[in-house]
Scaffold this motif. Structure first.
Motif: not given
Lengths: 100, 497
Positions: B302, B305, B308, B385, B388-389, B392, B433
Motif C-alpha cells: 500500500l 498509505s 497518510g 486521501r 489512499i482510499t 485500499f 490510513p
C-alpha cells in the motif's frame, strides 16, 4: 514554502491566539519542520484526482422538519463564565469610542 | 462471595449478576476497591462517579430481584474518555480551557452503553482535545502504563486503555481520529477497535476532526469489544453522518474461524523503516498462526498509505482549528479577567486555556486553510486521501481483511518524545490510513516483547461496515495465541481463601 515570524504572527491573529515572542519563534521552527515533512505529498501525481472530504458514500441526510425540544436556556447558560438576565455577558462591542 | 472483578469479562460479570453469584452493588464496591489500590500509580481517571455507578447498580439489582431479564452489559464497570458528555459529570478533554465544564446532555454512545446496563465508573484521562499519542499532553498530568509505570500508555485515549489494562473497569470507550484507540490498545495489551466511520454516532463527543473521528471500545477480550460495539452502533438522528446500515450481532460469528478467509499482509508497511524488529516478527508470527488455521494468506503493498501521515497532519489540524474556534471564552470555558475588549478576551482566553500541542495544531490548521495555502496543503491532502482510499479498495478486491502492526514500537518512556512532535506523530503511521479511508480496525495483543516484556499489538483491518469479519479473524487469533495479558505490576490472584 518557508514560514517567517511575520507569517506566524498573522496566523495567530486569524486563530485568535495571543502568543508570546518566545512562542512565536518556537512555532516558526516547529511549523517549518512539520510542514516540510508534509511537502512529500507534492511528489504525488494528483492531476485529475477528486478530493475526498467524506470517506463514506453518503447521500443528503434529511429528516422531517418538525419542532423538537432543544437545550433549555438554563442548561445553555450553565457553563457561561458570565451570565445575566438569561443571556451571556460579553465586553461592549459597539460605541466604545463615542462613550455613548 | 469473593470474586476478582479485575479479571472478569463483561459477559462473566453480567452472567454472575444474573445467576445471583454476586450483586451489581458488590461489583461497584469491588471496582472502587480495585481503583483505590492501583489508580494512585496509574492516573487513568480525571473524575470518578461512584454515585452514578451506585444508582445504575441499584436499577440492575432491582431487575434481578423482580426476575426481569438483564440487558447485555448489565452491571459491567465502564470508563468513558473525558471528551464524552454525560450528565452529572464534567467533560474537560483534559484541558484547562474546559476545567469545570458540566455536561449539559449525554453523548449518544455513552447513553446507549448505559441503556445496555453498563455502570459509569469514571471519566478517563486523555491527551488534551485528543491531540497526542502518549496521554502526556493532559492538563491534569500524564497517565502511566500499567505494564511499566515509567512508560506512556499511548494516546490519546490513554486513560481508557490503562483503566481496562489495570483491571479497574472491564470495558471503556475511547475516540480514534488517527489511532487514538488502537495505538494505546497496542501499548497496554488491550483489545481496542475503531469502527467504520459512520457506524457509531459522534453526538456528544467533543469534535477534533469531524471527517475522521469515531468512537470505539477497549476491552480485555474480542468478545467484550463486540458486545460494546453491539450496544453503541447504529443510526442516530442527532448525527447526520451516522449511517442507516443494518447492525448485526457482532458476537454471532466470533467462533467461525478463519478457514478459507483471504488475509492480506501489508508487506511494505511491515518493512517500514522505524518498525522495531520485535514488532515485525510478532506480526509475522500472528500471520503464521492464521495460516495454520487454514486462512489463505498473501502479500499486498500500500505505497500510497505511506503518505497518510502527511495528509493526516494537514486534514486533522485543519478540521481541529475550525472545531476549536468554539472555545472563545463566551459561552463556556476559561475567560480572562478584565479583558480590554472582545478581541482581547478571545485572544488571551484561548492562549491561556489551550496547552502547547493544541496551540501547535490550531496554528498548523489555520495556516493550511489560510488564503494562498489552501490548495497547496488542504487540497493536496484531500486528493492524497482519495488515492489512499482507492488503494485500499483495490486491496479488498483480493482480500477479506488486511494485517499490519498497530504501532511501530512498544510503549516508550514518559518524556522521551515530548520535545519532538514529528517523532510523536510517527507513532500513528499504521493507524492513520484507516481513518483517512473510513475503514474499521482492531488492535489485539499478539506478543510480549522478548527483552522488555511489554505488549505488542497487531492490527486487523476490515472492509467498510464489515467489522464482523474483522472481529472473527481477531477472535481466531486471540484464541490461538491464548496470551495472558495481565500487567506484571498488578498481581491478580490476591484472594486470601
Amino acid at each position: 514554502m518557508s514560514i517567517s515570524e511575520a507569517d506566524v504572527r498573522h496566523v495567530a491573529i486569524l486563530a485568535r491566539l495571543a502568543l508570546s515572542d518566545e512562542q512565536v519563534s518556537r512555532l516558526k521552527e516547529e511549523m517549518n519542520s512539520i510542514l516540510g515533512h508534509m511537502d512529500q505529498m507534492q511528489s504525488l501525481d494528483l492531476e485529475g484526482v477528486e478530493p475526498t472530504s467524506h470517506s463514506i458514500p453518503l447521500r443528503n441526510a434529511t429528516r422531517p422538519d418538525v419542532v423538537k425540544p432543544g437545550l433549555s436556556r438554563d442548561l445553555a447558560l450553565m457553563n457561561a463564565p458570565q451570565a445575566e438576565n438569561g443571556a451571556f455577558v460579553i465586553p461592549r462591542i459597539v460605541g466604545v469610542e463615542e462613550g455613548a | 462471595m469473593s470474586f476478582d472483578v479485575s479479571t472478569l469479562s463483561a459477559r462473566a460479570i453480567r452472567d454472575g449478576i444474573a445467576a445471583r453469584t454476586f450483586s451489581a452493588a458488590e461489583v461497584v464496591d469491588a471496582t472502587y476497591a480495585r481503583i483505590d489500590a492501583v489508580e494512585g500509580a496509574v492516573h487513568a481517571f480525571n473524575e470518578l462517579t461512584p454515585e452514578l455507578a451506585r444508582e445504575a447498580a441499584g436499577r440492575i439489582d432491582a431487575m434481578v430481584a423482580a426476575g426481569e431479564p438483564l440487558p447485555p452489559l448489565a452491571g459491567v464497570p465502564t470508563g468513558f474518555k473525558d471528551n464524552m458528555n454525560l450528565v452529572g459529570t464534567h467533560t474537560t478533554c483534559s484541558s484547562k480551557i474546559l476545567e469545570g465544564f458540566k455536561s449539559p446532555y449525554d453523548c449518544t454512545a455513552v447513553r446507549r452503553l448505559l441503556n445496555a446496563g453498563a455502570l459509569p465508573i469514571g471519566k478517563c484521562n486523555m491527551d488534551e482535545f485528543a491531540f497526542g499519542s502518549s496521554t502526556e499532553n493532559s492538563a491534569f498530568g500524564p497517565t502511566h502504563n500499567p505494564w511499566d509505570l515509567e512508560r506512556v500508555p499511548g494516546g490519546s485515549s490513554g486513560g481508557s486503555a490503562a483503566s481496562v489494562s489495570a483491571g479497574m473497569v472491564a470495558v471503556s470507550l475511547g475516540s480514534d481520529t488517527g489511532g487514538s484507540i488502537r495505538q494505546p490498545g497496542a501499548l497496554t495489551g488491550t483489545v481496542a477497535m475503531k469502527p467504520t466511520y459512520g457506524r457509531v454516532s459522534r453526538y456528544g463527543v467533543v469534535a477534533f476532526a469531524s471527517s475522521l473521528d469515531q468512537i470505539g471500545p477497549f476491552a480485555r477480550s474480542v468478545e467484550d469489544a463486540a458486545l460494546v460495539l453491539n450496544a453503541i452502533s447504529g443510526h442516530d438522528d442527532m448525527d447526520a453522518t451516522s449511517v442507516r446500515e443494518p447492525v448485526p450481532d457482532f458476537t454471532a460469528t466470533l467462533g467461525d474461524g478463519v478457514k478459507g478467509l483471504r488475509i492480506g499482509v501489508v508487506r511494505d508497511m511491515l518493512e517500514l523503516e522505524g518498525c522495531a524488529a520485535e514488532v515485525r516478527s510478532a506480526t509475522e508470527a500472528s500471520v503464521k498462526l492464521l495460516e495454520g488455521l487454514c486462512a489463505e494468506v498473501g502479500d499486498v503493498d500500500l505505497p500510497m498509505s505511506q503518505h497518510g501521515l502527511a495528509a493526516y497532519y494537514i486534514i486533522g489540524p485543519a478540521e481541529a482549528s475550525s472545531n476549536l474556534a468554539r472555545f472563545d471564552g463566551i459561552r463556556y470555558g476559561h475567560r480572562v479577567a478584565e479583558p480590554s475588549d472582545v478581541l482581547d478576551l478571545y485572544m488571551r482566553s484561548r492562549a491561556e486555556g489551550f496547552g502547547p500541542e493544541s496551540i501547535r495544531r490550531i496554528m498548523l490548521g489555520t495556516y493550511a486553510l489560510s488564503a494562498g495555502y489552501y490548495d497547496a496543503y488542504y487540497g493536496t491532502a484531500q486528493k492524497t486521501r482519495t488515492l489512499i482510499t482507492r488503494e485500499f479498495e483495490a486491496a479488498f478486491e483480493r482480500f477479506d481483511v488486511l494485517i499490519t502492526p498497530t504501532s511501530p514500537t512498544v510503549a516508550f518512556k514518559i518524556g522521551e518524545r515530548a520535545e519532538d512532535p514529528l517523532a510523536m506523530y510517527l507513532s500513528d503511521v499504521y493507524t492513520i490510513p484507516l481513518n483517512l479511508a473510513g475503514l474499521p480496525g482492531v488492535s489485539i495483543p499478539c506478543a510480549k516483547c522478548g527483552t522488555s516484556g511489554l505488549p505488542i499489538g497487531v492490527q486487523v483491518i476490515g472492509k467498510h461496515f464489515d467489522e464482523a469479519t474483522m472481529l472473527q479473524v481477531a477472535a481466531a487469533l486471540e484464541g490461538a495465541l491464548a496470551l495472558d495479558m495481565t500487567p506484571p505490576a498488578f498481581p491478580l490472584h490476591r484472594r486470601s481463601s
